[in-house]
Design an enzyme around this catalytic site. Structure first.
Site, PDB file in Angstrom:
ATOM      1  CG  ASP A 204      40.596  35.820  40.595  1.00 37.01           C
ATOM      2  OD1 ASP A 204      40.783  36.400  39.518  1.00 37.01           O
ATOM      3  OD2 ASP A 204      41.070  34.700  40.864  1.00 37.01           O
TER       4      ASP A 204
ATOM      5  CD  GLU B 111      26.686  42.302  59.287  1.00 36.88           C
ATOM      6  OE1 GLU B 111      27.760  42.563  59.880  1.00 36.88           O
ATOM      7  OE2 GLU B 111      26.236  41.149  59.177  1.00 36.88           O
TER       8      GLU B 111
END
Length: 533
Positions: free
Chosen positions: A210, A271
């Protein structure tokens, strides 16, 4: 590993259709009139059958709900209004079992005033480490009492500053219940990395970020420079022109330091296995500035609001397509396309309402779905829902409450599932949900439209099914075709798309029509689109 500096080009999100769920208005399992996690979970098979690839959930975090969840008090829990953390885990698990990816909304520009950090800041006082997590400032030296630190205005109307009892002010570019973080404080960045990991560990496949163009403000917090006679304005611009735009002064938005944040987040997502992604809600001033957010080591995608903001015009649609593709090509960006969301008037109504608005909405949707990249669908648009005129006494949007004008409640009315009267199967029991549903929605329920082969729902199912036959194989290049001033036409691989934005039928190029948004008999009628192969 997940994301890499050199993406393979085959990641799931590059060609996905993502369905936006506004949780309080999607499905209510406990009968309190507000949608919830269990309601979402029970309706996931419907979304699988619709033919979407992923779901994006607007915020469901712990929140006082002053801005319906975009005022977050705890980023690592579920608001009791929507259920529990266990309910969220079950929803994610069920979605994955059905082959749906899950995108979580993240709100990093501001928190709720009820966030533990902001409460600590109020208690600690001026100059404290606690206040340094937010943008607290004094009135300008020598200014009259009650003068805010600068001339910035809230997106929701009024001052962007609120004064606390000790005399300092805090910045809130949105509602006064949503204080902006100071992203120059490293504690803020560290906290949000922890939030990312929390939801990634629970199985989130990505994040919608957002106000991604916010976060950093010019460090001086100087006044916004405006032309003589004009008022300061922090709201998003809505000019869709791709060329010769007049760029305005925006010291509160799109600062260069924000890109360091997203490079760090990119490394975190890398990751994790499974092509985790994140998409930016970035209301920038040009396609070029939007493209900066999707360089190889930042966002996967950014919302392309130019398509949503364009008028019903072949020329404007053409400008959006060519401008978007030209801007993204240098950064190998993946385009996105969207026609409606929880912040804008539904496109059936924007395009004129009634039968004409619906015909145009279906045609625009078909055109959008044929373009390279991914598409975002807002809940209820597959039913052809129009904007609802919500009575003032029922409105809850802070934009309306602060200004008495506008507001976004009309696109947030709970969607109808079955039956002939409110709540139309939205939840058990009888009576209106949190926003009243219209009395004439019986023909727009999922149940009614599933029984009608010519319904908007069946059209969406057919379009999404047909899209799957070429979305990942037709390539990413678009060849624009000239079939007249009122006609948008382009070729993408083996597929030719023609959209008639004019008032008279037009001749079609050679090819076999395999999908149309309305009846086609030799010529393409007005307000209709067709796919040819």
């Amino acid at each position: 590993m997940g994301l890499t500096d050199k993406d393979s080009g085959h990641e799931w999100w590059r060609h996905a259709v993502t369905y936006q769920i506004y949780p309080r208005s999607f499905a209510d399992a406990n009968g309190d009139g507000v949608g919830d996690m269990l309601g979402i979970t029970t309706r996931l098979p419907y979304l699988r059958d619709l033919g979407v690839d992923a779901i994006w959930l607007s915020p469901f975090y712990t929140s006082p709900q002053h801005d319906h969840g975009y005022d977050v008090a705890n980023y690592c829990d579920v608001d009791p209004l929507f259920g529990t953390l266990g309910d969220a885990d079950a929803m994610i698990s069920k979605a994955h079992a059905l082959g749906l990816k899950v995108i979580v909304d993240l709100v990093p520009n501001h928190s709720s005033t009820e966030h533990v950090w902001f409460q600590a800041a109020l208690a600690a006082g001026p100059g404290s480490p606690e206040r340094a997590r937010y943008l607290f400032r004094d009135s300008p030296e020598g200014a009259p009492e009650g003068t805010p630190p600068n001339n910035w205005r809230s997106v929701f109307g009024g001052l962007a500053w609120t004064q606390v009892p000790d005399g300092q002010w805090y910045l809130h570019l949105f509602d006064s219940s949503q204080p902006d973080f100071d992203w120059r404080n490293p504690e803020v960045g560290d906290m949000f990395v922890d939030v990312l990991r929390f939801w990634l560990d629970r199985g989130a496949d990505g994040f919608r970020v957002d106000v991604a163009h916010g976060l950093f403000k010019e460090e001086s917090l100087r006044d916004q420079v405006v032309e003589a006679g004009e008022e300061p304005d922090s709201g998003a611009q809505t000019d869709t022109s791709m060329v010769e735009r007049t760029l305005r002064d925006e010291p509160m938005w799109d600062q260069p330091e924000v890109h360091d944040v997203y490079r760090r987040w990119h490394r975190v997502l890398a990751e994790y296995d499974g092509d985790r992604m994140f998409v930016a809600e970035a209301w920038t001033q040009s396609p070029e500035s939007m493209a900066r957010y999707i360089r190889h080591d930042e966002f996967s995608q950014a919302f392309n609001f130019a398509w949503l903001l364009a008028s019903w015009s072949a020329a404007e649609f053409s400008d959006v397509i060519t401008g978007t593709m030209d801007a993204l090509r240098p950064v190998n960006g993946s385009p996105t396309w969207v026609l409606s969301n929880h912040d804008v008037v539904r496109h059936v109504t924007r395009y004129g309402g009634g039968a004409i608005g619906l015909a145009r909405a279906k045609a625009a949707t078909m055109t959008m779905l044929a373009l390279p990249g991914s598409a975002y669908v807002y809940q209820g648009e597959e039913l052809g829902l129009p904007e609802v005129e919500v009575a003032p006494e029922h409105r809850q949007d802070p934009l309306f409450i602060r200004t008495g004008e506008g507001g976004r409640d009309g696109c947030r009315v709970p969607i109808p599932w079955s039956g002939t009267a409110a709540p139309y199967g939205f939840g058990p029991g009888s009576g209106q949900p949190w926003l009243p549903q219209p009395a004439d929605w019986a023909d727009l329920t999922v149940e009614a439209e599933e029984a009608d082969d010519d319904s908007t729902l069946e059209f969406y199912r057919a379009a999404l099914k047909a899209r799957r036959t070429f979305a990942t194989t037709a390539g990413d290049e678009v060849e624009m075709l000239d079939l007249g001033a009122d006609v948008l036409a382009f070729r993408r691989g083996p597929v030719t798309v023609v959209l008639n934005c004019g008032t008279e039928p037009v001749a079609l190029p050679d090819g076999e029509a395999f999908l149309a948004s309305g009846p086609v008999d030799g010529k393409l009628p007005a307000d209709t689109a067709v796919w040819l192969r």
